[in-house]
Design a protein around this motif. Structure first.
Motif: not given
Length: 142
Positions: A35-46, A90-96, A101-104
Motif C-alpha cells: 500500500q506504500r509502494k505508490q509508484a508500483f501501484l501507479f504503474r499497474l494502474v497505467d 505497456i512493455r516499458r511499464l512492465f519493465h519499470d 529507481d523508486d527507492v533512490a
C-alpha cells in the motif's frame, strides 16, 4: 474478425494475464508494504488503462468497419498506430515495475523536504514556498 488489429487484441489479452501475475507477485514481494509502494501501484494502474484503451480503440475501429463507415479505413490506420504506441508504453511499464529507481527517488525527495538539498535554491528567483516553508506545511498536515 478484426483484421490487422487482431494482433493488438491478442497482445492485450496476454498482457492482461501478465498484469494479473505481476500484481500477485507484487503482493507477495511487498506484503503489507504494498500500500506504500505508490509508484508500483501507479504503474499497474497505467498498464490496465492502456490495455483498456487498446481494446476500446480496436473495438471502435472494427465496429466502424463492420458498419461500412466511410472513414473506417482511416480509423483502422489510426487505431493501429495508437496500439503500437500503447504496446511500447505497456512493455516499458512492465519493465519499470521491477527495474526502477523508486527507492533512490524516495530518499532524494526526503532530503529535499528536510532541507538537505537547499543549495539547489541558490540563485533561483523565489516563487512560492522555500524548503523551510514546505517542511512546515508537511508537519501541519500530519
Amino acid at each position: 474478425g478484426h483484421g490487422r488489429l487482431a494482433r493488438h487484441l491478442r497482445f492485450a489479452h496476454r498482457s492482461a494475464a501478465r498484469l494479473a501475475r505481476n500484481t500477485f507477485r507484487g503482493m507477495v514481494a511487498h506484503g503489507l508494504k504494498l500500500q506504500r509502494k505508490q509508484a508500483f501501484l501507479f504503474r499497474l494502474v497505467d498498464i490496465g488503462l492502456e490495455l483498456f484503451a487498446i481494446a476500446a480503440t480496436v473495438a471502435n475501429a472494427s465496429s466502424m468497419k463492420k458498419r461500412g463507415h466511410p472513414e473506417a479505413a482511416h480509423a483502422v490506420e489510426l487505431a493501429d498506430l495508437f496500439c503500437r504506441n500503447a504496446t511500447r508504453k505497456i512493455r516499458r511499464l512492465f519493465h519499470d515495475l521491477w527495474s526502477n529507481d523508486d527507492v533512490a527517488k524516495t530518499e532524494a525527495s526526503k532530503k529535499v523536504v528536510n532541507g538537505e538539498q537547499a543549495w539547489l535554491e541558490e540563485g533561483i528567483v523565489k516563487h512560492g514556498r522555500n524548503a523551510e516553508e514546505h517542511r512546515g506545511k508537511a508537519e501541519e498536515t500530519r
